[in-house]
Design an enzyme around this catalytic site. Structure first.
Site, PDB file in Angstrom:
ATOM      1  N   ARG A 242      37.846  43.325  32.616  1.00 42.90           N
ATOM      2  CA  ARG A 242      38.476  42.279  33.413  1.00 42.90           C
ATOM      3  C   ARG A 242      37.659  41.013  33.197  1.00 42.90           C
ATOM      4  O   ARG A 242      36.448  40.990  33.416  1.00 42.90           O
ATOM      5  CB  ARG A 242      38.497  42.682  34.893  1.00 42.90           C
ATOM      6  CG  ARG A 242      39.225  41.693  35.817  1.00 42.90           C
ATOM      7  CD  ARG A 242      38.238  40.831  36.558  1.00 42.90           C
ATOM      8  NE  ARG A 242      38.853  40.075  37.659  1.00 42.90           N
ATOM      9  CZ  ARG A 242      38.242  39.133  38.348  1.00 42.90           C
ATOM     10  NH1 ARG A 242      36.981  38.823  38.081  1.00 42.90           N
ATOM     11  NH2 ARG A 242      38.859  38.505  39.315  1.00 42.90           N
ATOM     12  N   ASP A 244      36.583  37.414  34.153  1.00 43.94           N
ATOM     13  CA  ASP A 244      36.563  36.580  35.355  1.00 43.94           C
ATOM     14  C   ASP A 244      36.942  35.142  35.043  1.00 43.94           C
ATOM     15  O   ASP A 244      36.433  34.535  34.093  1.00 43.94           O
ATOM     16  CB  ASP A 244      35.163  36.632  35.973  1.00 43.94           C
ATOM     17  CG  ASP A 244      35.057  35.833  37.252  1.00 43.94           C
ATOM     18  OD1 ASP A 244      35.744  36.188  38.219  1.00 43.94           O
ATOM     19  OD2 ASP A 244      34.299  34.842  37.268  1.00 43.94           O
ATOM     20  N   VAL A 246      39.152  33.024  33.641  1.00 43.40           N
ATOM     21  CA  VAL A 246      39.234  32.503  32.277  1.00 43.40           C
ATOM     22  C   VAL A 246      39.689  31.040  32.253  1.00 43.40           C
ATOM     23  O   VAL A 246      39.467  30.340  31.256  1.00 43.40           O
ATOM     24  CB  VAL A 246      40.178  33.367  31.409  1.00 43.40           C
ATOM     25  CG1 VAL A 246      39.633  34.776  31.286  1.00 43.40           C
ATOM     26  CG2 VAL A 246      41.596  33.380  31.964  1.00 43.40           C
ATOM     27  N   GLU A 281      41.616  37.143  34.669  1.00 41.44           N
ATOM     28  CA  GLU A 281      41.856  36.489  35.948  1.00 41.44           C
ATOM     29  C   GLU A 281      42.087  35.014  35.638  1.00 41.44           C
ATOM     30  O   GLU A 281      41.221  34.346  35.076  1.00 41.44           O
ATOM     31  CB  GLU A 281      40.664  36.622  36.895  1.00 41.44           C
ATOM     32  CG  GLU A 281      40.938  35.932  38.234  1.00 41.44           C
ATOM     33  CD  GLU A 281      39.681  35.543  39.001  1.00 41.44           C
ATOM     34  OE1 GLU A 281      39.797  35.261  40.206  1.00 41.44           O
ATOM     35  OE2 GLU A 281      38.593  35.500  38.393  1.00 41.44           O
ATOM     36  N   PHE A 308      51.955  36.984  43.503  1.00 39.54           N
ATOM     37  CA  PHE A 308      52.515  38.116  44.242  1.00 39.54           C
ATOM     38  C   PHE A 308      51.703  38.357  45.512  1.00 39.54           C
ATOM     39  O   PHE A 308      52.256  38.568  46.592  1.00 39.54           O
ATOM     40  CB  PHE A 308      52.537  39.372  43.372  1.00 39.54           C
ATOM     41  CG  PHE A 308      52.968  40.610  44.098  1.00 39.54           C
ATOM     42  CD1 PHE A 308      54.303  40.804  44.441  1.00 39.54           C
ATOM     43  CD2 PHE A 308      52.048  41.600  44.445  1.00 39.54           C
ATOM     44  CE1 PHE A 308      54.705  41.956  45.122  1.00 39.54           C
ATOM     45  CE2 PHE A 308      52.436  42.747  45.116  1.00 39.54           C
ATOM     46  CZ  PHE A 308      53.769  42.921  45.455  1.00 39.54           C
TER      47      PHE A 308
END
Length: 582
Positions: A242, A244, A246, A281, A308
């Site tokens: 993942r 962080d 970006v 992210e 969302f």
């Protein structure tokens, strides 16, 4: 053993290894690199001195036994005996679980967390997403102020502890995703600027000078980050990363760093025969991140979808401050828009930003699993003043609705640790900075930020107080008692349904059909033959599903099947999942 270091601005570099000092020579094949031989073994302590200065840890250190400021230690990765046979687990069809090693258990170690992995296997999740594990000052922290991007936080258990955790997870069929931070380092314990132009004043970020991705010397900095990422996937058998924030990677080169990284990960996946993936992210709502390189995108495999979350959070809580404002105007319409098209802001005006934001996502080219959907994350809980979870804000019935929407939506669902049993413990912002000035600045800055939004200073937890971390540890006695046990059973049922019903993992975003009533606070959507309905109001709702023959697969409260008229009668604050009968 061969030692090497990139130090392009140095005139002299020496290696200090196990108390012996040796001069390094310039590498004739690679400009700016120094290399040399020394006797060393697993655990040998070493560091580099530049131009007669102090001994500094290796920028590519694999282990920092004494913390970020101490000497590095040699790690022989071949010494670890892996036990689990593992071919990998792909992202499509996954259910992720975000976990912070330091608070998942009171002990706060990899080994203690590994002892709780059977709970996750029983829950039905497929991947554990670890928050950052690189070394950072002190013992406890979120991990986003880490340094030494190739090493593992020693208080958690160091390199061996992480390997034991991954091996145990794989033995239970669980993949492991690791959160990595490339957009900033430190500030405490960050010695990279002494070695070379790892940072640049060309761009500025909230953390100061930007990581150097496009200025002179950036070739080596990019390689440093790419090789670090590959090391996690290769040496620790991690299944995905993942990335962080970006959006904070300032990069003007024709070949974006993220595209370069994605290509390298895809190549490693092909070499190893294991599915490997990158999850970004990003707050840009830019579908190019997850568009294939062949189609002109960056080729990342998925990204978090905050839209969302924001739509769902406002629908459940009624909160409307800050970035929630745009979603709170018509929250169920916002939920419906994200279910249909992924992003809420797809070129629409954002009052929070004072401008248009995002761009439309092509549902015919981007599969639903490339967006992660969630009702809670470490960010959305921990960055509240008191770190209060959704369970502290809404009723169990509304929690059940949130779970139903998250676990049946067309996105890859992700849970935050403890969410599955409505944990009563908060998850607060905590640090353990050893630099007194930095500790004071963080404490005062945190209180200043929230008092400006109307909170009393006394209500904002002190990040440096050990009690703040202790309050954030999960209470593992909760799942055995009510109301937590009922919530946990509901999550298990929903996760099982997601795995059992192919329509719930159908990648076609365009196949989701949604109806809702903003005033009566109900929403229903259909994915193939599966229908999901939630009633967020306190009173019962009659929802015209238009499907007279449907079987109830799961319901928070007792619910009868729709009558011949296709109307579902749903109690207040209740969710139901149904299957159309043909």
């Amino acid at each position: 053993m061969q030692f090497e270091v990139w130090a392009p601005q140095a005139d002299e570099v020496t290696l200090r290894c196990d108390g012996v000092t040796r001069a390094l020579a310039r590498d004739p094949e690679r400009e700016g690199w120094w290399r040399g031989e020394a006797d060393a073994r697993d655990g040998s302590r070493y560091g580099f001195a530049l131009d007669g200065g102090p001994v500094l840890p290796d920028p590519r250190s694999r282990r920092q036994p004494d913390g970020p400021d101490g000497q590095s230690a040699v790690v022989d990765h071949d010494r670890f005996a892996w036990r689990a046979a593992w071919d990998g687990r792909p992202l499509p069809g996954a259910v992720l679980y975000e976990l912070h090693v330091g608070t998942y258990t009171r002990e706060g170690t990899f080994d203690a967390a590994a002892e709780r992995l059977e709970h996750l296997a029983g829950l039905g999740v497929t991947h554990v997403e670890l928050m950052p594990v690189c070394p950072f000052p002190g013992r406890h922290g979120w991990g986003y102020e880490g340094v030494s991007l190739w090493a593992v936080h020693e208080p958690y258990g160091g390199p061996e502890g992480l390997k034991r955790f991954v091996d145990r997870a794989h033995s239970l069929g669980l993949g492991v995703v690791l959160d990595v931070v490339h957009n900033h380092l430190g500030p405490s314990g960050n010695h990279l600027p002494r070695f070379g132009p790892y940072f640049t004043d060309t761009h500025h970020t909230p953390w100061g000078a930007a990581v150097n991705l496009d200025a002179p010397g950036s070739d080596e900095v990019r390689s440093y980050l790419v090789q670090s990422a590959l090391a996690w996937l290769r040496d620790y058998r991690i299944d995905g990363l993942r990335l962080d924030a970006v959006h904070a990677l300032a990069d003007t080169r024709a070949l974006p760093f993220l595209e370069e990284l994605a290509a390298a990960v895809d190549a490693l996946s092909a070499d190893t025969g294991r599915p490997l993936f990158l999850i970004a992210e990003s707050d840009r709502n830019d579908p190019r991140y997850v568009t294939s390189r062949a189609d002109g995108g960056l080729g990342l495999h998925a990204q978090w979808n905050d839209d969302f979350h924001h739509a769902l959070h406002t629908a459940l809580t009624g909160e409307s401050q800050g970035y929630y404002a745009d979603f709170a105007r018509a929250p169920l319409a916002a939920v419906a828009k994200t279910l249909r098209g992924g992003f809420f802001h797809d070129g629409t005006y954002s009052s929070f930003r004072g401008r248009r934001h995002g761009r439309p996502l092509d549902r015919t080219r981007i599969a639903g699993h490339r967006l992660l959907g969630y009702s809670q994350t470490h960010d959305q809980i921990g960055n509240r003043a008191r770190g209060d979870r959704l369970a502290a804000l809404v009723s169990p019935g509304l929690l059940a609705c949130a779970a139903a929407l998250t676990l049946t939506a067309p996105f890859t669902p992700m849970l935050f640790m403890g969410e599955e049993w409505a944990a009563g413990t908060p998850w607060q912002f905590f640090t353990d900075h050893t630099d007194a000035d930095l500790a004071r600045a963080v404490r005062e800055g945190r209180r200043r930020e929230f008092t400006a939004h109307g909170w009393a200073a006394a209500d904002v937890p002190d990040p440096q107080d050990p009690a703040t971390r202790d309050r954030s540890c999960l209470d593992w006695s909760e799942p055995r008692r009510e109301p937590h046990a009922r919530v946990l059973a509901w999550y298990r049922q929903l996760v099982a349904l997601r795995h059992a019903q192919p329509d719930l993992t159908d990648p076609d975003l365009a196949d989701t059909k949604v109806v809702f009533d903003e005033d009566r606070r109900w929403l229903a959507f259909r994915r193939g033959d599966v229908l999901v309905a939630v009633n967020l109001a306190g009173e019962p709702a009659a929802i015209a599903l238009g499907v007279p023959h449907a079987r109830v697969l799961a319901a928070w409260d007792p619910v009868g099947a729709p009558g011949a008229d296709g109307v579902l009668h749903l109690p207040g604050e209740c969710a139901a999942v149904l299957l159309q009968q043909h």
